[in-house]
Scaffold this active site. Structure first.
Site, PDB file in Angstrom:
ATOM      1  CE  LYS A   1     -23.408  29.199 -22.308  1.00  7.61           C
ATOM      2  NZ  LYS A   1     -23.174  30.628 -22.226  1.00  7.61           N
TER       3      LYS A   1
ATOM      4  CG  HIS B   1     -12.558  28.265 -47.693  1.00  9.09           C
ATOM      5  ND1 HIS B   1     -11.703  29.262 -47.963  1.00  9.09           N
ATOM      6  CD2 HIS B   1     -12.202  27.266 -48.702  1.00  9.09           C
ATOM      7  CE1 HIS B   1     -11.033  29.306 -49.029  1.00  9.09           C
ATOM      8  NE2 HIS B   1     -11.397  27.789 -49.527  1.00  9.09           N
TER       9      HIS B   1
ATOM     10  CB  SER C   1     -23.617  30.993 -17.260  1.00  8.37           C
ATOM     11  OG  SER C   1     -24.116  32.169 -17.269  1.00  8.37           O
TER      12      SER C   1
ATOM     13  CD  GLU D   1     -14.486  31.039 -24.318  1.00 11.01           C
ATOM     14  OE1 GLU D   1     -15.398  30.874 -25.037  1.00 11.01           O
ATOM     15  OE2 GLU D   1     -14.556  31.368 -23.017  1.00 11.01           O
TER      16      GLU D   1
END
Length: 466
Positions: A281, A154, A275, A288
């Site tokens: 970043k 979980h 970024s 992704e």
């Protein structure tokens, strides 16, 4: 050659020809189509159906085309497909006798054969990539047998494990992906050639011979089924969709674990971006995009299922629209597999953070309950209740797991069952030590280094035969 000139008075409109043409994606079966024609022509010669002179002229032209490549064809939408483009090429070189290579053969059995030839090659490439990926995971696991981390259920802290144990969960999933493709390959490896349009032919052809020449294990026994079945594509893409899910799940964990909050690992710079406005970043962009692309294979599968679900026997032109979705699925699976493999291999695991998380938040609580069962013969549910109270009380009082003592356990057990447990301090300390807990899991499949080593050896033995 205008295929329509015999039956029809005019040509298709240019729009209709473009709309129904398969040339845009037929390049994928160019090599397979030449192989198919070569095998069929040689069989026709061997069986005495066409003369050796005509057969050898056709074979010579086909081999020249094979050397010249796809660029040698006139790929006009009016030609309809690669099969007619190849036949037209041979006709330009040797004249009308090129038409003999189409004796006892239809585009229906030809395209079905071509697809199987090309798909077999794609499957083998992906299977090889899977074995290489598993090999590298095994090597990573070998170096992390006691690299602690916490396991999750979980997405909450559950029990301590090791990075090696977690990595091998990937290898087992990828092994099953390999086995599914290996099994699907058996159904792809059946030869439709000789089925002709749908009912074979009155010529005395030798289907077993063409199957042998093309490297198929056997022929498809029913000619109607041979030209119309595409379940071999559906099954393969279903296996690829499941592979996509495996790869997507790996990407998901790399994305989560590389976040500051988890801090478990760092993905290589070559698989990251930054970024356009925030210079600090480090974004897991490749993971992704791979996560999204991998799951897009499911969409290709649904389209294929939808196209084929209600078609009457035997061949229907709808089947042409299955092919681009097949190649999109194989391309996506192959490319994503390679990138996820490379990206996972680039990962640097934060051992300090892994050990910190394994020791935090009472991930060793199950072992503490097991200790009570072993030492005091308490029913597990009673032990579960005591340890649950130990955890809630410790959290209220701000105690860490390594601060739990035998005396503290006695206080809680007096509240819960009315008597002290009187378990030795050393045993309590060992039960709450993540590394000791991991080492105690000497059950097949468990995270104990000796069990992980056994799993690694089993995988190595399996890979020797692949």
């Amino acid at each position: 050659m205008n295929l329509r000139s015999g039956r029809f008075k005019g040509r298709m409109t240019s729009d209709a020809a473009s709309y129904t043409s398969s040339l845009e994606f037929d390049h994928r079966i160019f090599g397979a189509d030449i192989k198919c024609n070569l095998a069929h022509t040689l069989m026709l010669q061997e069986e005495g159906i066409i003369s050796p002179e005509d057969a050898q002229a056709i074979i010579k032209a086909l081999k020249t085309l094979e050397e010249d490549g796809l660029e040698a064809l006139e790929l006009d939408p009016s030609v309809e497909d690669i099969h007619m483009a190849v036949e037209n090429y041979v006709t330009r070189r040797i004249g009308e006798k090129a038409g003999f290579m189409h004796t006892a053969k239809s585009r229906n059995d030809q395209v079905a054969t071509d697809l199987r030839i090309a798909l077999k090659e794609e499957i083998l490439v992906i299977m090889e990539g899977l074995v290489t990926f598993i090999q590298d995971i095994v090597e990573m696991a070998q170096g992390n047998l006691e690299t602690l981390m916490v396991g999750y259920t979980h997405l909450q802290h559950a029990q301590p494990t090791t990075f090696a144990h977690h990595l091998l969960s990937y290898s087992q999933a990828l092994k099953r992906d390999y086995q599914r493709l290996e099994d699907a390959y058996k159904r792809v490896d059946l030869c439709p050639l000789g089925a002709a349009a749908l009912t074979t032919t009155s010529f005395p052809i030798n289907r077993e011979r063409t199957a042998q020449l093309l490297g198929f294990s056997q022929i498809l026994e029913n000619s109607l089924d041979a030209v119309s079945s595409r379940d071999f594509i559906t099954e393969t893409v279903a296996a690829l969709a499941l592979l996509g899910i495996t790869l997507s799940r790996i990407c998901e964990e790399l994305i989560i674990w590389s976040s500051y909050e988890f801090g478990l690992l760092e993905i290589g710079d070559e698989y990251s971006s930054t970024s356009s406005i925030m210079p600090q970043k480090k974004n897991p962009d490749v993971a992704e995009v791979a996560r999204a692309k991998a799951t897009s294979i499911q969409g290709e599968l649904v389209t294929i299922l939808s196209v084929t679900k209600a078609l009457p026997q035997s061949y229907n032109r709808d089947l042409q629209e299955v092919t681009p979705h097949l190649w999109k699925a194989t391309d996506t699976a192959r490319d994503t597999l390679q990138l996820v493999h490379e990206m996972l291999s680039s990962v640097k695991f934060n051992q300090k953070r892994g050990a910190e998380l394994a020791a935090a938040n009472f991930s060793t609580a199950t072992e503490l309950a097991d200790l009570m069962v072993r030492e005091k013969q308490l029913p597990f549910r009673v032990a579960h209740q005591i340890v649950g109270r130990v955890v809630s009380t410790a959290l209220e009082e701000g105690l860490r797991p390594d601060e739990i003592t035998s005396h503290f356990l006695d206080q809680i057990s007096l509240e819960v069952i009315g008597e002290a447990l009187d378990i030795g301090e050393e045993l309590v300390e060992k039960a709450l030590n993540p590394l000791e807990v991991v080492r105690s899991r000497e059950v097949p499949g468990g995270p104990a280094p000796i069990m992980v080593q056994e799993c690694i050896q089993n995988l190595k033995n399996w890979m020797k035969n692949k």
